[in-house]
Motif scaffolding. Structure first.
Motif, PDB file in Angstrom:
ATOM      1  N   VAL A 242      -3.047  11.091 -36.801  1.00 21.51           N
ATOM      2  CA  VAL A 242      -1.713  11.714 -36.742  1.00 21.51           C
ATOM      3  C   VAL A 242      -1.529  12.425 -35.398  1.00 21.51           C
ATOM      4  CG1 VAL A 242      -0.191  13.426 -37.817  1.00 21.51           C
ATOM      5  CG2 VAL A 242      -1.430  11.782 -39.237  1.00 21.51           C
ATOM      6  N   GLN A 243      -2.608  13.003 -34.860  1.00 19.56           N
ATOM      7  CA  GLN A 243      -2.502  13.581 -33.505  1.00 19.56           C
ATOM      8  C   GLN A 243      -2.119  12.493 -32.497  1.00 19.56           C
ATOM      9  OE1 GLN A 243      -6.052  16.000 -32.445  1.00 19.56           O
ATOM     10  NE2 GLN A 243      -6.471  16.000 -34.635  1.00 19.56           N
ATOM     11  N   LEU A 244      -2.697  11.313 -32.677  1.00 17.87           N
ATOM     12  CA  LEU A 244      -2.360  10.194 -31.780  1.00 17.87           C
ATOM     13  C   LEU A 244      -0.886   9.802 -31.947  1.00 17.87           C
ATOM     14  CD1 LEU A 244      -3.110   7.853 -29.830  1.00 17.87           C
ATOM     15  CD2 LEU A 244      -3.789   6.537 -31.853  1.00 17.87           C
ATOM     16  N   LEU A 245      -0.427   9.712 -33.196  1.00 18.45           N
ATOM     17  CA  LEU A 245       0.989   9.360 -33.429  1.00 18.45           C
ATOM     18  C   LEU A 245       1.905  10.374 -32.754  1.00 18.45           C
ATOM     19  CD1 LEU A 245       1.050   8.320 -37.208  1.00 18.45           C
ATOM     20  CD2 LEU A 245       1.316   6.822 -35.235  1.00 18.45           C
ATOM     21  N   ASP A 246       1.557  11.663 -32.898  1.00 20.19           N
ATOM     22  CA  ASP A 246       2.369  12.711 -32.262  1.00 20.19           C
ATOM     23  C   ASP A 246       2.438  12.484 -30.753  1.00 20.19           C
ATOM     24  OD1 ASP A 246       2.934  14.031 -34.585  1.00 20.19           O
ATOM     25  OD2 ASP A 246       1.487  15.647 -34.309  1.00 20.19           O
ATOM     26  N   ALA A 247       1.289  12.174 -30.155  1.00 17.10           N
ATOM     27  CA  ALA A 247       1.231  12.023 -28.692  1.00 17.10           C
ATOM     28  C   ALA A 247       2.029  10.794 -28.245  1.00 17.10           C
ATOM     29  CB  ALA A 247      -0.220  11.918 -28.235  1.00 17.10           C
ATOM     30  N   VAL A 248       1.926   9.699 -28.985  1.00 20.86           N
ATOM     31  CA  VAL A 248       2.658   8.479 -28.596  1.00 20.86           C
ATOM     32  C   VAL A 248       4.161   8.704 -28.808  1.00 20.86           C
ATOM     33  CG1 VAL A 248       2.983   6.016 -29.138  1.00 20.86           C
ATOM     34  CG2 VAL A 248       0.672   6.971 -29.048  1.00 20.86           C
ATOM     35  N   HIS A 249       4.484   9.461 -29.848  1.00 14.70           N
ATOM     36  CA  HIS A 249       5.896   9.729 -30.159  1.00 14.70           C
ATOM     37  C   HIS A 249       6.611  10.456 -29.022  1.00 14.70           C
ATOM     38  CE1 HIS A 249       9.363  11.305 -32.457  1.00 14.70           C
ATOM     39  NE2 HIS A 249       9.176  10.228 -33.201  1.00 14.70           N
ATOM     40  N   GLU A 250       5.847  11.216 -28.248  1.00 16.28           N
ATOM     41  CA  GLU A 250       6.434  11.995 -27.139  1.00 16.28           C
ATOM     42  C   GLU A 250       6.919  11.114 -25.992  1.00 16.28           C
ATOM     43  OE1 GLU A 250       4.966  15.778 -26.107  1.00 16.28           O
ATOM     44  OE2 GLU A 250       5.905  15.874 -28.114  1.00 16.28           O
ATOM     45  N   ILE A 251       6.474   9.865 -25.944  1.00  9.68           N
ATOM     46  CA  ILE A 251       6.766   9.017 -24.769  1.00  9.68           C
ATOM     47  C   ILE A 251       8.259   8.708 -24.706  1.00  9.68           C
ATOM     48  CG2 ILE A 251       6.309   6.797 -23.646  1.00  9.68           C
ATOM     49  CD1 ILE A 251       3.532   6.847 -24.961  1.00  9.68           C
ATOM     50  N   GLU A 252       8.852   9.140 -23.628  1.00 10.50           N
ATOM     51  CA  GLU A 252      10.292   8.928 -23.452  1.00 10.50           C
ATOM     52  C   GLU A 252      10.571   7.439 -23.206  1.00 10.50           C
ATOM     53  OE1 GLU A 252      13.332  11.056 -20.627  1.00 10.50           O
ATOM     54  OE2 GLU A 252      11.719  12.389 -21.339  1.00 10.50           O
ATOM     55  N   GLY A 253      11.598   6.934 -23.840  1.00  8.88           N
ATOM     56  CA  GLY A 253      11.938   5.521 -23.649  1.00  8.88           C
ATOM     57  C   GLY A 253      11.349   4.634 -24.730  1.00  8.88           C
ATOM     58  N   LEU A 254      10.305   5.122 -25.415  1.00  7.97           N
ATOM     59  CA  LEU A 254       9.754   4.351 -26.533  1.00  7.97           C
ATOM     60  C   LEU A 254      10.671   4.583 -27.732  1.00  7.97           C
ATOM     61  CD1 LEU A 254       7.464   2.642 -27.790  1.00  7.97           C
ATOM     62  CD2 LEU A 254       6.280   4.766 -28.335  1.00  7.97           C
ATOM     63  N   GLU A 255      11.066   3.470 -28.388  1.00  9.83           N
ATOM     64  CA  GLU A 255      12.033   3.594 -29.483  1.00  9.83           C
ATOM     65  C   GLU A 255      11.389   3.538 -30.854  1.00  9.83           C
ATOM     66  OE1 GLU A 255      15.196   4.127 -29.047  1.00  9.83           O
ATOM     67  OE2 GLU A 255      15.641   3.505 -26.993  1.00  9.83           O
ATOM     68  N   ARG A 256      10.333   2.716 -30.959  1.00  7.57           N
ATOM     69  CA  ARG A 256       9.764   2.496 -32.296  1.00  7.57           C
ATOM     70  C   ARG A 256       8.238   2.468 -32.237  1.00  7.57           C
ATOM     71  NH1 ARG A 256      12.833  -2.667 -34.948  1.00  7.57           N
ATOM     72  NH2 ARG A 256      14.803  -1.678 -35.509  1.00  7.57           N
ATOM     73  N   ILE A 257       7.632   3.031 -33.294  1.00  7.49           N
ATOM     74  CA  ILE A 257       6.164   2.975 -33.422  1.00  7.49           C
ATOM     75  C   ILE A 257       5.832   2.362 -34.783  1.00  7.49           C
ATOM     76  CG2 ILE A 257       4.022   4.330 -33.466  1.00  7.49           C
ATOM     77  CD1 ILE A 257       5.570   6.601 -32.069  1.00  7.49           C
ATOM     78  N   ARG A 258       4.887   1.427 -34.755  1.00  9.39           N
ATOM     79  CA  ARG A 258       4.306   0.875 -35.992  1.00  9.39           C
ATOM     80  C   ARG A 258       2.799   0.999 -35.885  1.00  9.39           C
ATOM     81  NH1 ARG A 258       8.292  -2.237 -38.369  1.00  9.39           N
ATOM     82  NH2 ARG A 258       9.887  -2.997 -36.934  1.00  9.39           N
ATOM     83  N   PHE A 259       2.094   0.779 -36.980  1.00  8.90           N
ATOM     84  CA  PHE A 259       0.629   0.716 -36.911  1.00  8.90           C
ATOM     85  C   PHE A 259       0.103  -0.176 -38.018  1.00  8.90           C
ATOM     86  CE2 PHE A 259       1.682   4.589 -39.321  1.00  8.90           C
ATOM     87  CZ  PHE A 259       0.987   4.390 -40.503  1.00  8.90           C
ATOM     88  N   THR A 260      -1.056  -0.761 -37.793  1.00  9.99           N
ATOM     89  CA  THR A 260      -1.711  -1.579 -38.812  1.00  9.99           C
ATOM     90  C   THR A 260      -3.193  -1.698 -38.480  1.00  9.99           C
ATOM     91  OG1 THR A 260      -1.436  -3.578 -40.121  1.00  9.99           O
ATOM     92  CG2 THR A 260      -1.319  -3.870 -37.755  1.00  9.99           C
ATOM     93  N   SER A 261      -4.071  -1.653 -39.501  1.00 11.33           N
ATOM     94  CA  SER A 261      -3.853  -1.361 -40.902  1.00 11.33           C
ATOM     95  C   SER A 261      -4.424   0.010 -41.232  1.00 11.33           C
ATOM     96  CB  SER A 261      -4.619  -2.341 -41.772  1.00 11.33           C
ATOM     97  OG  SER A 261      -4.117  -3.619 -41.720  1.00 11.33           O
ATOM     98  N   PRO A 262      -3.733   0.766 -42.056  1.00 10.30           N
ATOM     99  CA  PRO A 262      -4.358   1.972 -42.591  1.00 10.30           C
ATOM    100  C   PRO A 262      -5.175   1.604 -43.828  1.00 10.30           C
ATOM    101  CG  PRO A 262      -2.109   1.817 -43.348  1.00 10.30           C
ATOM    102  CD  PRO A 262      -2.368   0.574 -42.520  1.00 10.30           C
TER     103      PRO A 262
END
Ligand code: SAM
Length: 468
Positions: A242-262
């Motif tokens: 989740v820390q990684l998701l938070d950090a990637v979410h901050e990237i300006e210009g990125l619109e969507r995040i997905r991940f696989t597999s949990p």
């Protein structure tokens, strides 16, 4: 310069590994051959998850040998990836025309080894050794591989698996879990976004284990080591993933995040909360369940129960009511009775999956399940596969059909493979939408379409109602 053709079998991780190898080879001056018929180097990136996948790659190599040894005897032939790792030298003993066998921690050595073979400095090379740090070597992308701007990209965040499900060969084929650091992953994502990528899928065998292992925190190779900044064991109750998701979410210009597999076992409330909190994290979850029977889940060594799985799904749907949910299911696991199988059918009906990948159990060597009593006859595995498929298709038909008449946002990925005059995009909940672009190139755009028809795992948008 030599032209290379890479054929990939198996999962998205394998696709990603092939892309990184291709990009590394291009950087060293190799070209990408449009087909194996004109290639100087043919590499098969293999999958070991089921016997069928191994046989397909082996048969392919037999055909490639027959073809090339007659007309182009100097063509360099190689296996790489999971089957290369698990079979090693045995592949050359069996097919002596093969020149290179490259394991899952050695993809980044492909160019050096091919240089050596092409220069005549080495005849055969087999390298399947473990290599510390190899998890951070899958980073190059081929964004303009098709001379089209890439809109979506996969980013490998970790390698290996420590779960040891009794059916699965992955821990043996891909080694222990090793995670990249957050700054390293974020830097790769930033670069992709700077090149026009709008959607990133974070990839790992079990992403919910991201940053949790990798050895002792005092080891410099561990992502938890203080000098490898960026991953804390937990921070404000947030797991490393989740820390990684938070950090990637901050990237300006990125619109969507997905991940696989949990993995359901490590699916914490912090991750559910991330869905509620992070708008770029799209309403889509692939969560492998494997079976609806607690008895089978235990035999599989999955580490969760049916109730726990259903609990996660309920929380996800409360956090994001529109969420699209997909899964992996194995039928015919050793000891699976008719009653166990019916519990899988009932779980599928209860969850109402949008999509499910069904696998007939395939015994893998050196895995505990291959030696378990009660191996299910092939005929019954096939029959259960068919029955489950019917239930999944019926539910998906209903769920896709329910979207007809609704307006939804898509990210336009490019021309449709089946009909290049049309374009395809993907909804936030991971459904493909095909539409007529009316002569315009919408690639890379986020746009609203109205769904006018639902096909089998495909939606159709009406161009007249597309918001331009
Ligand atoms: N790491 C993911 C997990 O376990 O949650 C999935 C990785 S695996 C490459 C993809 C799927 O292949 C698994 O989820 C499982 O359904 C299927 N699979 C793995 N081993 C199998 C086997 N021996 N026979 C049939 N299917 C198998």
């Amino acid at each position: 310069m030599p032209g290379v053709f890479i054929k990939t079998y198996g999962c998205q991780m394998n696709e990603r590994d092939s892309e990184a190898v291709a990009a590394q080879l291009v950087a060293k001056g190799y070209t990408l051959a449009p087909s194996e018929a004109v290639a100087d180097v043919i590499l098969l990136n293999t999958c070991s998850v089921r016997d069928f996948a191994e046989q397909k790659a082996l048969n392919k190599m037999v055909n490639v040998i027959a073809e090339t040894r007659r007309s182009r005897p100097d063509t360099v032939l190689g296996f790489m990836g999971c089957m290369a790792q698990s079979r090693g030298r045995e592949l050359i003993d069996r097919l002596p025309d093969v020149d290179l066998v490259l394991g899952t921690q050695k993809f980044h050595r492909a160019a050096d080894y091919l240089d050596e073979i092409l220069a005549g400095c080495a005849e055969k090379i087999v390298d399947v050794a473990a290599e510390p740090g190899s998890e951070a070597t899958i980073r190059e992308h081929l964004l303009n591989g098709n001379s089209q701007k890439a809109v979506t990209a996969f980013v490998s965040i970790m390698q290996g698996c420590n779960q040891y499900c009794t059916f699965c060969i992955v821990p043996y084929a891909r080694g222990e879990e090793r995670s990249r650091t957050i700054p390293d992953i974020v830097a790769e994502c930033r670069q992709l976004v700077a090149q026009g990528v709008k959607e990133i899928t974070l990839l790992g065998q079990i992403v919910t284990s991201y940053g949790k292992r990798g050895g002792d925190a005092s080891s410099p190779n561990s992502p938890l080591h203080p000098q490898r900044r960026g991953v804390a064991a937990t921070s404000n109750g947030k797991s490393p993933f989740v820390q990684l998701l938070d950090a990637v979410h901050e990237i300006e210009g990125l619109e969507r995040i997905r991940f696989t597999s949990p993995h359901p076992k490590g699916y914490g409330d912090d991750l559910i909360e991330a869905y509620a909190r992070l708008p770029k994290l799209v309403e889509s979850a692939h969560l492998p369940v494997q079976s609806g029977s607690d008895r089978v889940l235990k035999l599989m060594h999955r580490g969760y129960t049916r109730a726990r799985y259903l609990g996660i799904i309920g929380k996800l749907r409360r956090a994001r009511p529109e969420i699209g949910i997909s899964t992996d299911i194995i039928v015919g696991f050793p000891g699976e009775t008719e009653d166990d199988f019916e519990q899988t059918l009932s779980l599928a009906r209860e969850v109402e999956f949008d999509q499910a990948y069904i696998f007939k159990y395939s015994p893998r060597r050196d895995t505990p399940a291959a030696e378990m009593p009660g191996q299910v006859p092939q005929k019954i595995r096939e029959e259960r596969n068919q029955r489950l498929l019917e239930v999944i298709n019926e539910i998906a038909g209903r769920r896709y059909g329910a979207l007809v008449g609704r307006q939804t946002q898509i990210l336009v990925e490019g021309p449709s493979k089946k009909n290049p005059a049309r374009m395809t995009g993907r909804t936030r909940c991971n459904k493909i939408v095909v539409f007529d672009p009316a002569g315009r190139d919408h690639r890379g755009r986020l746009m609203d379409v109205k769904i006018i028809r639902a096909g089998s795992f495909t939606l159709y948008g009406d161009p007249a109602i597309v918001n331009l």
